[in-house]
Design an enzyme around this catalytic site. Structure first.
Site, PDB file in Angstrom:
ATOM      1  N   GLU A  54      24.628  59.286  54.541  1.00 11.88           N
ATOM      2  CA  GLU A  54      23.954  59.162  53.070  1.00 11.88           C
ATOM      3  C   GLU A  54      24.634  58.307  52.066  1.00 11.88           C
ATOM      4  O   GLU A  54      24.261  57.994  51.144  1.00 11.88           O
ATOM      5  CB  GLU A  54      23.640  60.385  52.613  1.00 11.88           C
ATOM      6  CG  GLU A  54      24.921  61.442  52.405  1.00 11.88           C
ATOM      7  CD  GLU A  54      25.366  62.009  53.520  1.00 11.88           C
ATOM      8  OE1 GLU A  54      25.916  63.214  53.073  1.00 11.88           O
ATOM      9  OE2 GLU A  54      24.852  61.795  54.644  1.00 11.88           O
TER      10      GLU A  54
ATOM     11  N   ASN B 198      29.505  57.197  55.420  1.00 10.55           N
ATOM     12  CA  ASN B 198      29.883  58.353  55.944  1.00 10.55           C
ATOM     13  C   ASN B 198      29.184  58.846  57.155  1.00 10.55           C
ATOM     14  O   ASN B 198      27.958  58.474  57.393  1.00 10.55           O
ATOM     15  CB  ASN B 198      30.021  59.369  54.664  1.00 10.55           C
ATOM     16  CG  ASN B 198      28.562  59.997  54.552  1.00 10.55           C
ATOM     17  OD1 ASN B 198      27.610  59.200  54.412  1.00 10.55           O
ATOM     18  ND2 ASN B 198      28.471  60.931  54.313  1.00 10.55           N
TER      19      ASN B 198
ATOM     20  N   CYS C  88      27.125  61.008  58.041  1.00 11.14           N
ATOM     21  CA  CYS C  88      25.750  61.498  57.975  1.00 11.14           C
ATOM     22  C   CYS C  88      25.007  60.601  57.451  1.00 11.14           C
ATOM     23  O   CYS C  88      23.743  60.723  57.274  1.00 11.14           O
ATOM     24  CB  CYS C  88      25.574  63.001  57.411  1.00 11.14           C
ATOM     25  SG  CYS C  88      26.123  64.403  58.114  1.00 11.14           S
TER      26      CYS C  88
END
Length: 311
Positions: free
Chosen positions: A94, A90, A92
């Protein structure tokens, strides 16, 4: 060129970059072996794997990018190893995802669960179980922009429960971030969170059924499932599990600011800093630090008030 692109300001903006790293590449780094740079089967150049690894490290230090996604390991260790091909993350970084995969994250603020130097384990357990049920309901309540997203998510029912405020929780416990005591406590805390997230998802499965792509025998062989306590494995075998993926630790930058606590699992960046806004320039203090300072104006800071720069 991809690895070093962020060293030049303005070429790529508003996007995080990561290099997908295989186990084979890491073995080549260890052995100082060669690495072929290829695209669609054609080799364009051969370099030392260690040269590429150094370039990644130096670029990350200089500009904060690129990150690394250990993609082969993500596939091997995913609960969904037997039916999904993890190809990306995704925005970001994570949560590893398949094509059209959906990221549905939630974070528990740890700070309120620490009172008078003790953790309220019962209340934390209740919150974990409520959070898993809440996020599972979000899957059905979501209007999906693309049918492919809907199919991918309803088949696996992927959620991701994480935390924020770990550093502040340690301060309330008077434990120095990064110390042996902190490591022991954090192991205990996140083992508890892991176990209860699985128990919560198993409970929901007993009521509503497992995710459609659940295959009991294959799921039981998953890397992390084999490391769960035996009672959880027994319950899983009997009742199945509602969500194929259950935990994700995000940075929680914006949401932790909203909650007024330290971000994710990171240390406190600083206990006082200068902020300039429409009202002018003023010093902003970390709330727990200010509370202690007001009560102990002439005393030296305890060692559990430790920031990122000191660490």
């Amino acid at each position: 060129e991809f690895i070093t692109v962020k060293k030049t300001m303005g070429q790529i903006t508003n996007a995080n970059l990561s290099v997908a790293v295989s186990d084979t590449f890491m073995e080549a780094v260890k052995k100082d072996g060669d690495w072929d740079l290829k695209w669609e089967g054609e080799v364009y150049k051969t370099v030392k794997a260690s040269y590429l690894w150094d370039l990644i490290t130096e670029s990350a230090h200089a500009s904060g990018e690129p990150g690394c996604v250990f993609m082969e390991r993500a596939n091997k260790q995913s609960n969904t190893y037997y039916f999904e091909d993890i190809i990306c993350v995704n925005p970001c970084g994570e949560q590893p995802l398949p094509a059209w995969g959906v990221c549905n994250l939630g974070s528990i603020n740890l700070v309120p669960f620490v009172n008078n130097g003790e953790v309220d384990w019962d209340n934390l357990k209740t919150t974990i179980h409520t959070s898993i049920r809440f996020m599972d309901n979000v899957i059905d309540a979501t209007p999906y922009a693309f049918e492919e997203n809907k199919i991918a998510q309803l088949n696996v029912r992927r959620v991701g429960l994480g935390t924020m405020g770990l550093a502040d929780a340690l301060i309330k416990l008077k434990i120095r971030y990064g110390s042996e005591e902190a490591i022991d406590f954090t192991e205990k805390l996140y083992k508890f969170i892991q176990d209860e997230t699985y128990r919560a998802s198993i409970d929901v499965a007993a009521e509503k059924g497992s995710f459609p792509d659940y295959d009991r025998d294959k799921f039981m062989k998953a890397y992390h499932v084999q490391r769960l306590p035996q009672d959880i494995q027994d319950d899983l075998r009997e009742n199945g599990i509602r969500n194929g993926v259950i935990q994700t630790q995000a940075p929680t930058g914006t949401t932790s600011m909203l909650a007024g606590v330290s971000s994710g699992i990171e240390p406190v960046y600083d206990f006082s800093f200068k902020r300039t806004d429409r009202l002018g320039e003023h010093i902003v203090y970390h709330p727990l630090y200010k509370e202690w300072k007001d009560a102990h104006p002439d005393e030296k800071d305890p060692d559990y008030f430790v920031n990122a720069k000191q660490l």
